[in-house]
Design a protein around this motif. Sequence first.
Motif, short mmCIF file in Angstrom:
data_model
loop_
_atom_site.label_atom_id
_atom_site.label_comp_id
_atom_site.label_asym_id
_atom_site.label_seq_id
_atom_site.Cartn_x
_atom_site.Cartn_y
_atom_site.Cartn_z
N ASP A 117 -38.54 20.72 16.34
CA ASP A 117 -39.07 19.73 15.40
C ASP A 117 -39.04 20.26 13.97
OD1 ASP A 117 -39.55 17.73 17.24
OD2 ASP A 117 -41.62 18.34 17.61
N ASN A 118 -39.40 21.51 13.80
CA ASN A 118 -39.43 22.12 12.47
C ASN A 118 -38.02 22.26 11.88
OD1 ASN A 118 -42.21 22.40 12.59
ND2 ASN A 118 -42.12 24.47 13.42
N ASN A 119 -37.01 22.14 12.74
CA ASN A 119 -35.62 22.23 12.29
C ASN A 119 -34.90 20.89 12.44
OD1 ASN A 119 -34.80 25.29 11.69
ND2 ASN A 119 -36.28 25.29 13.39
N ASN A 120 -35.68 19.81 12.36
CA ASN A 120 -35.15 18.44 12.37
C ASN A 120 -34.39 18.08 13.64
OD1 ASN A 120 -36.11 17.94 9.68
ND2 ASN A 120 -34.38 19.13 8.91
N ILE A 121 -34.81 18.64 14.76
CA ILE A 121 -34.24 18.26 16.06
C ILE A 121 -35.37 17.64 16.87
CG2 ILE A 121 -33.04 19.03 18.14
CD1 ILE A 121 -32.11 21.47 16.55
N SER A 122 -35.41 16.30 16.89
CA SER A 122 -36.51 15.60 17.55
C SER A 122 -35.96 14.60 18.56
CB SER A 122 -37.36 14.88 16.51
OG SER A 122 -38.38 14.13 17.13
N PHE A 123 -36.72 14.41 19.63
CA PHE A 123 -36.32 13.47 20.68
C PHE A 123 -37.32 12.31 20.79
CE2 PHE A 123 -34.60 17.61 21.70
CZ PHE A 123 -33.28 17.33 21.99
N ASP A 124 -38.30 12.28 19.90
CA ASP A 124 -39.35 11.26 19.98
C ASP A 124 -38.83 9.85 19.78
OD1 ASP A 124 -41.20 13.22 20.43
OD2 ASP A 124 -41.86 13.38 18.35
N ASN A 125 -37.82 9.68 18.93
CA ASN A 125 -37.32 8.35 18.60
C ASN A 125 -36.10 7.94 19.43
OD1 ASN A 125 -35.59 10.19 17.50
ND2 ASN A 125 -35.28 9.11 15.56
N MET A 126 -35.81 8.68 20.48
CA MET A 126 -34.65 8.37 21.32
C MET A 126 -35.08 7.51 22.50
SD MET A 126 -32.38 11.81 21.17
CE MET A 126 -30.91 10.81 21.12
N LYS A 127 -34.47 6.32 22.63
CA LYS A 127 -34.86 5.37 23.66
C LYS A 127 -34.45 5.81 25.06
CE LYS A 127 -34.66 1.40 20.52
NZ LYS A 127 -34.04 0.08 20.27
N ASN A 128 -33.39 6.60 25.17
CA ASN A 128 -32.87 6.95 26.49
C ASN A 128 -33.28 8.34 26.95
OD1 ASN A 128 -31.30 8.30 24.58
ND2 ASN A 128 -29.44 8.16 25.82
N CYS A 129 -34.23 8.95 26.25
CA CYS A 129 -34.63 10.32 26.60
C CYS A 129 -36.14 10.42 26.71
CB CYS A 129 -34.11 11.29 25.54
SG CYS A 129 -34.64 13.00 25.80
N GLU A 130 -36.60 10.88 27.84
CA GLU A 130 -38.02 11.16 28.02
C GLU A 130 -38.21 12.67 28.02
OE1 GLU A 130 -41.73 10.57 31.19
OE2 GLU A 130 -39.81 9.56 31.52
N LEU A 131 -38.97 13.17 27.06
CA LEU A 131 -39.20 14.60 26.93
C LEU A 131 -40.46 14.99 27.70
CD1 LEU A 131 -38.65 17.38 25.64
CD2 LEU A 131 -39.95 16.61 23.65
N LEU A 132 -40.32 15.99 28.55
CA LEU A 132 -41.46 16.46 29.33
C LEU A 132 -41.65 17.95 29.07
CD1 LEU A 132 -43.59 15.95 31.53
CD2 LEU A 132 -41.86 16.50 33.24
N ILE A 133 -42.81 18.30 28.54
CA ILE A 133 -43.15 19.70 28.28
C ILE A 133 -44.03 20.17 29.43
CG2 ILE A 133 -44.23 21.31 26.67
CD1 ILE A 133 -43.77 19.24 24.48
N SER A 134 -43.63 21.23 30.09
CA SER A 134 -44.38 21.66 31.26
C SER A 134 -44.49 23.19 31.31
CB SER A 134 -43.71 21.16 32.55
OG SER A 134 -42.46 21.80 32.74
N GLY A 135 -45.50 23.65 32.02
CA GLY A 135 -45.67 25.07 32.26
C GLY A 135 -45.84 25.32 33.74
N SER A 136 -44.90 25.99 34.34
CA SER A 136 -44.94 26.21 35.80
C SER A 136 -45.53 27.56 36.17
CB SER A 136 -43.54 26.08 36.39
OG SER A 136 -42.67 27.04 35.82
N GLY A 137 -45.93 28.34 35.14
CA GLY A 137 -46.49 29.66 35.43
C GLY A 137 -45.51 30.51 36.21
N TYR A 138 -45.96 31.00 37.36
CA TYR A 138 -45.07 31.79 38.22
C TYR A 138 -44.76 31.05 39.52
CZ TYR A 138 -49.74 32.90 40.02
OH TYR A 138 -51.02 32.80 40.50
#
Length: 204
Positions: A155-176
């Motif tokens: 995001d800080n480098n102007n690469i964002s997926f928030d406004n893309m209709k065909n892309c759902e961004l999922l941020i996850s943490g699976s630990g180990y």
Amino acid sequence: MGSKKESFFWTSYSDLMTSLFFVMLVLFVLTIALLHKRMVATQEQLDKIKQMQKATEKIDPNYFAYDQTFKRHTLKNIVISFRTQSADMTDIDEDTQKKLLNAGKSIRNFMLSAQKQLPEANYLLIIEGQSSKDNYKKNFELSYERALHLVQFWDNNNISFDNMKNCELLISGSGYSSKFRAAKNKDNQRFVIHVIPKPCDFSN
């Protein structure tokens, strides 16, 4: 007199059977037509799904490879290694950071291209943070922070997926706990990126 009544009965019965046969014939024809229409629609949907899956082959091969075991595209040729118990992006050297920026750009370019070719298609972009298996009590929180910091870095480098209709961004943490892990425990101080075709409605 009785003969006339009997003749009238059989004539009426014959007319009734003819009418019923005609109704059944019409229903049969309609059923066949509807089934054929549904089969055509289903085939069109399957063709679009195949087209969507094939489109993922156009993701930049310099940064992504298809994993046959997990049936998804994953980040390659970029070695990520955080310090133990750290989610700081400055742990990653500048050359690797540049590669991560290029990988983010290639994902965005792919999404834009796919949207033009098949507007109905949707993709799931998963940023999965991981951690080594040790006695640290906050490994799941740590792994999520690693994934989150990558998204913020983009995001800080102007690469964002928030406004893309065909892309759902999922941020996850699976630990180990993730099955998609490096063989060596210490090599899991990282995040992984998955690009997966997402089930969608092609009926329209």
